[in-house]
Design a protein around this motif. Structure first.
Motif, short mmCIF file in Angstrom:
data_model
loop_
_atom_site.label_atom_id
_atom_site.label_comp_id
_atom_site.label_asym_id
_atom_site.label_seq_id
_atom_site.Cartn_x
_atom_site.Cartn_y
_atom_site.Cartn_z
N VAL A 13 0.86 -1.19 0.00
CA VAL A 13 0.00 0.00 0.00
C VAL A 13 0.89 1.23 0.00
O VAL A 13 1.71 1.41 0.90
CB VAL A 13 -0.94 0.01 1.23
CG1 VAL A 13 -1.72 1.31 1.27
CG2 VAL A 13 -1.89 -1.18 1.18
N LEU A 14 0.71 2.08 -1.00
CA LEU A 14 1.52 3.29 -1.13
C LEU A 14 0.69 4.56 -1.01
O LEU A 14 1.24 5.66 -1.00
CB LEU A 14 2.23 3.29 -2.49
CG LEU A 14 3.14 2.10 -2.79
CD1 LEU A 14 3.75 2.25 -4.17
CD2 LEU A 14 4.22 1.96 -1.73
N GLY A 15 -0.62 4.44 -0.95
CA GLY A 15 -1.49 5.59 -1.06
C GLY A 15 -1.99 6.14 0.25
O GLY A 15 -1.60 5.72 1.34
N SER A 16 -2.91 7.10 0.13
CA SER A 16 -3.52 7.77 1.28
C SER A 16 -4.68 6.92 1.81
O SER A 16 -4.81 5.74 1.48
CB SER A 16 -3.98 9.16 0.87
OG SER A 16 -4.88 9.09 -0.22
N LEU A 42 1.06 11.30 7.20
CA LEU A 42 -0.10 12.20 7.24
C LEU A 42 -1.37 11.50 7.72
O LEU A 42 -2.26 12.15 8.25
CB LEU A 42 -0.32 12.82 5.87
CG LEU A 42 0.82 13.74 5.39
CD1 LEU A 42 0.51 14.28 3.99
CD2 LEU A 42 1.05 14.88 6.35
N LEU A 43 -1.47 10.17 7.52
CA LEU A 43 -2.64 9.46 8.03
C LEU A 43 -2.73 9.58 9.54
O LEU A 43 -3.82 9.60 10.11
CB LEU A 43 -2.58 7.99 7.62
CG LEU A 43 -3.76 7.11 8.07
CD1 LEU A 43 -5.05 7.54 7.36
CD2 LEU A 43 -3.48 5.64 7.78
N ALA A 44 -1.55 9.68 10.20
CA ALA A 44 -1.53 9.71 11.66
C ALA A 44 -1.98 11.05 12.23
O ALA A 44 -2.00 11.22 13.46
CB ALA A 44 -0.12 9.37 12.16
N SER A 48 -6.86 7.89 15.56
CA SER A 48 -7.83 6.79 15.49
C SER A 48 -7.91 6.21 14.07
O SER A 48 -8.09 5.01 13.90
CB SER A 48 -9.21 7.26 15.95
OG SER A 48 -9.66 8.34 15.16
N SER A 49 -7.74 7.06 13.04
CA SER A 49 -7.73 6.55 11.67
C SER A 49 -6.51 5.68 11.42
O SER A 49 -6.60 4.62 10.79
CB SER A 49 -7.76 7.72 10.67
OG SER A 49 -8.98 8.41 10.73
N PHE A 50 -5.38 6.12 11.93
CA PHE A 50 -4.16 5.33 11.76
C PHE A 50 -4.30 3.97 12.44
O PHE A 50 -3.99 2.93 11.86
CB PHE A 50 -2.96 6.08 12.34
CG PHE A 50 -1.67 5.35 12.19
CD1 PHE A 50 -0.93 5.46 11.03
CD2 PHE A 50 -1.20 4.51 13.19
CE1 PHE A 50 0.26 4.77 10.86
CE2 PHE A 50 -0.02 3.81 13.05
CZ PHE A 50 0.72 3.94 11.88
N LEU A 51 -4.81 3.97 13.67
CA LEU A 51 -4.98 2.72 14.40
C LEU A 51 -5.96 1.80 13.69
O LEU A 51 -5.74 0.58 13.58
CB LEU A 51 -5.46 3.00 15.82
CG LEU A 51 -4.48 3.73 16.75
CD1 LEU A 51 -5.19 4.15 18.03
CD2 LEU A 51 -3.28 2.85 17.07
N ASP A 89 -0.59 12.95 -0.85
CA ASP A 89 -0.07 12.13 0.24
C ASP A 89 0.44 10.77 -0.23
O ASP A 89 0.91 9.98 0.59
CB ASP A 89 -1.15 11.91 1.32
CG ASP A 89 -1.58 13.21 1.98
OD1 ASP A 89 -0.89 14.22 1.78
OD2 ASP A 89 -2.60 13.21 2.68
N SER A 90 0.32 10.47 -1.51
CA SER A 90 0.64 9.14 -2.01
C SER A 90 2.03 9.08 -2.59
O SER A 90 2.50 10.04 -3.23
CB SER A 90 -0.37 8.72 -3.07
OG SER A 90 -0.12 7.42 -3.55
N LEU A 91 2.72 7.95 -2.39
CA LEU A 91 3.93 7.66 -3.14
C LEU A 91 3.52 7.19 -4.53
O LEU A 91 2.58 6.41 -4.67
CB LEU A 91 4.74 6.56 -2.45
CG LEU A 91 5.29 6.89 -1.05
CD1 LEU A 91 5.95 5.66 -0.45
CD2 LEU A 91 6.27 8.05 -1.12
#
Length: 778
Positions: A13-16, A42-44, A48-51, A89-91
């Motif tokens: 997974v490389l994306g947002s 940036l997801l962090a 709660s979204s990161f977790l 935010d994506s590679l």
């Protein structure tokens, strides 16, 4: 998990967030998922979204140029790569760095086309779909949910795209449009616009002509006053409850076997609503739901996280469990038998580099071009009714599978019955919604209460079907003698999936309900609306369209495992659990911090402005079209500065998002003053050229005429035997090496009886006549 559905599959997974959520779906199904993201991640920004979305993964966050270097090193070892190449935010890697790997590109509007370069967050995607236009109240702007709805939809569909690519055994580059993924959330209303001419309308607390959301002493409940076979018992029960409470129930004393909201007068409906509303207003949510579970009343509370965590049904099914630091984590959207139970067992393992990753060769072969759909040759028997079941199997019909829908003429799908009325000259064959959600399928009309009909189904299972999909109430298939334990004696390698409201186990498994109840129980009503009004939920009762994507992904994973190992399995999906799973960050916020995220119109904590703004009327020939809106979001302070120059605001005190949030009413008034005298497209084009998200809020007519939709050949034209010409909507996936689409309109009842009975089972004319005369064949 060597016995998991996707054991041996590696996903990079490389994306947002949309890509990470799709990765979490595949992780739940047993894949090894590795996420590579730059540091800081940036997801962090929302813990709660990161977790929620990285659970079970290996998360690599190298600093500097390390993220790109690591991604390049891992790409050739992956079976699937998921990215979001239009997202900052994506590679982004060149596909040729992993020439044997399947790639899943998720973008707001598709990889090419006139609007492919447009910026689109959840706000813009929902605005473009027609769904937002029809959500909310007519006296206020169109609405989105405060949690990212489009990402919830696309996660299941992108995961399905990945599994389909693996199933095809050919390298695929899949182009997944979030806009198109969301269309089915409106029950194919854009395609149905051709026949119905319905642009859409915000109904507030109503669905159609009757109220759906009702106030109680301490909250709100979902309950619909509607006719049809499936609701007769519920309408009799509410009449009894109202009467026993000492409230005048005279308006509710109807012959529910023939009553229909389509033919009732407005006066009659308002009298019914008065009686039902008086009953609900004097009781609590908990009391009403207890009554509903005891009496099988089709009523559900509009749950917040507090009620969801207190659910006896979810506790019995062990939906929550400790994962990492989260005590009550939504673990999986599917329960499995015959394979390792899905779901993450650990939090994301955070590493700075990828040296630990075992080198391997990508498993997806590179073969010559083919004209074969990804699920060509797959054979599915489908049982059930409504929207959720048909939407799930329609994916397979679209991508080459043969789907035979078993239906009874005497107890037809309620989508057919709902359409019967004075404006429909075709009776049961005049349902646009049934037609739209079942296009490409075949239909066999059997009376499953007849032993000879059951024998026909058993022959189809033993001699023909790879999979059985059903969405009846839990006892139905066993009552027919067609449950998994019985069918696997005939076909040991059968893959079977059951998808009902609450799942196959637990104290509330028999509780009846449709998408309206599922949306309320799962929390989607709570997160959609204005804080000073009822929770309304996204248009189209979201669990009816959200759950099928996850059902399809689980079924595809089961079929892939069967093709690889020769082993079958049984999969159990609850619509409510799928809906709650998709709101995992919202639930985790409550579990960790005690925060109950509240509906708040279109506003965002991280982007100001963020909402829908009224635009000038538009003219089409002699017609003037009002209620025109444009969705605008400034993702950062630099975008605001560009917007401020454009709209003539010279106030440096608004330069930070925190300052704009404190004066959000003023900011929205300034933006609204600019948009009010301009058309939607004028505003959107101007702002997109400045790098600011701005998307016209589309109604269903606009979607029908959308140039991006036309470029992607979203609509397929077929003739229905009764209703004539129709437009049939494809979903959001386009493969590089596999065609997709539908070969026919939705089937009429029994349209394929001879094709199945003669062509597949070899029955003679006299045999078929005997089945018909006995009542087995209808």
């Amino acid at each position: 998990m060597t016995d998991a559905l996707l054991a041996g599959t590696r996903v990079l997974v490389l994306g947002s967030e949309p890509a990470v959520r799709a990765g979490r779906v595949l992780c739940d199904l047993g894949a090894e998922v590795i996420r590579v993201a730059p540091s800081p991640d940036l997801l962090a920004r929302r813990q709660s979204s990161f977790l929620a979305w990285t659970a079970g993964m290996t998360a690599l966050t190298p600093g500097g140029d390390g993220a790109i270097t690591t991604a390049h090193a891992l790409a050739p070892t992956a079976d699937v790569i998921i990215d979001t190449p239009r997202d900052r935010d994506s590679l982004v890697l060149d596909e040729q760095c992993a020439p044997k790997t399947n790639w899943i590109h998720i973008t707001p509007f598709g990889m090419d086309g006139p609007r492919s370069s447009w910026i689109g967050s959840d706000l813009g995607v929902m605005a473009s779909s027609g769904n937002m236009y029809s959500t909310g109240y007519q006296d206020r702007s169109p609405l989105r949910a405060v949690e990212p709805t489009s990402s919830a939809h696309v996660a299941g569909e992108a995961a399905l795209a990945a599994i389909g690519a693996l199933f095809s055994k050919r390298r695929q580059i899949a182009d997944v449009s979030m806009q198109e993924c969301v269309f089915v959330a409106s029950m194919a209303a854009a395609g149905r616009y051709l026949r119905e001419g319905n642009r859409g309308r915000r109904g507030g607390a109503n669905i159609g002509r009757t109220r759906e959301i009702w106030p109680t002493i301490d909250g709100f409940v979902s309950f619909g006053i509607r006719g049809g076979t499936a609701r007769q018992a519920s309408m009799r029960m509410i009449t009894e409850l109202v009467d026993n409470a000492g409230i005048d129930a005279s308006a509710l004393r109807q012959d529910w076997t023939s009553w229909s909201q389509n033919t009732a007068s407005d006066q009659e409906l308002r009298a019914m609503e008065d009686a039902v509303g008086a009953y609900f207003a004097t009781r609590s949510m908990e009391e009403l739901y207890d009554t509903a579970c005891r009496t099988n009343l089709m009523l559900a509370p509009a749950n917040s996280p507090r009620e969801i965590y207190a659910s006896a049904q979810l506790a019995a099914r062990e939906f929550f469990g400790r994962v990492g630091e989260v005590e009550r984590f939504p673990r999986s959207f599917v329960v499995a038998r015959g394979t390792t139970s899905p779901g993450p067992r650990r939090a994301a393992a955070i590493l700075e580099q990828a040296a630990f990753v075992e080198p391997r060769v990508g498993q997806a072969p590179s073969l010559p071009q083919s004209s074969t759909p990804v699920f060509s040759g797959v054979r599915i028997l489908e049982f059930g009714s409504g929207a959720a079941g048909p939407i799930a199997t329609r994916y397979f019909a679209e991508h080459g599978a043969t789907v035979i829908r078993i239906e009874s003429r005497t107890r037809p799908d309620f989508l057919r019955s709902m359409a019967v009325g004075p404006t429909n000259p075709h009776g049961l064959e005049g349902s646009d919604m049934y037609d739209a959600l079942n296009c490409g399928k075949r239909n066999l009309s059997l009376n499953l209460k007849h032993p000879e009909a059951v024998a026909i189904v058993r022959r189809l299972v033993s001699e023909w079907a790879d999979a059985v999909a059903e969405n009846y109430a839990p006892r139905a298939m066993k009552g027919f003698g067609l449950d998994y334990d019985t069918l696997t004696k005939l076909r040991p390698d059968l893959v079977m999936i059951s998808a009902c409201l609450n799942g196959q186990t637990g104290p509330h498994k028999e509780y009846p309900g449709f998408g309206g109840q599922g949306s309320a129980l799962a929390g989607w009503n709570w997160v959609t609306g204005w804080p000073d009004r009822e929770p309304v939920g996204p248009f189209g009762t979201i669990t009816d369209s959200l759950a099928p994507r996850y059902v399809a992904s689980a079924l595809a994973a089961g079929l892939l495992r069967r093709a690889t190992t020769g082993m079958g399995c049984y999969l159990d999906v609850s619509q409510v659990e799928t809906g709650a799973w998709a709101l995992a960050p919202w639930l985790i916020d409550y579990d960790r911090e005690g925060i109950i995220g509240m509906r708040n119109g279109n506003r965002s904590a991280t982007a100001v402005p963020h909402g829908a703004f009224l635009c000038a009327d538009e003219h089409q020939g002699t017609q003037t079209i009002s209620d025109r809106w444009v969705a605008i979001a400034c993702a950062d302070d630099e975008q605001w500065k560009s917007l401020a120059v454009l709209i003539g605001v010279n106030d440096r005190s608004l330069d930070t998002v925190a300052a704009r949030a404190e004066r959000v009413d003023e900011v929205e008034d300034l933006v609204g003053a600019f948009t009010r005298n301009r058309t939607r497209l004028e505003v959107a084009t101007t702002l997109q050229n400045l790098g600011i998200e701005a998307v016209p809020v589309a109604d269903f007519a606009d979607v029908h005429d959308d140039p991006q939709v036309a470029h992607r050949m979203h609509f397929i034209e077929h003739d229905h035997p009764f209703m004539g010409r129709g437009l049939y909507e494809r979903n959001g996936i386009r493969y590089s090496d596999a065609p997709s689409g539908y070969t026919r309109a939705g089937p009429t009842i029994g349209q394929d009886n001879e094709w199945v009975l003669q062509g597949l089972l070899g029955l003679g004319v006299n045999d078929i006549a005997g089945l018909r005369s006995s009542g087995a064949l209808e």
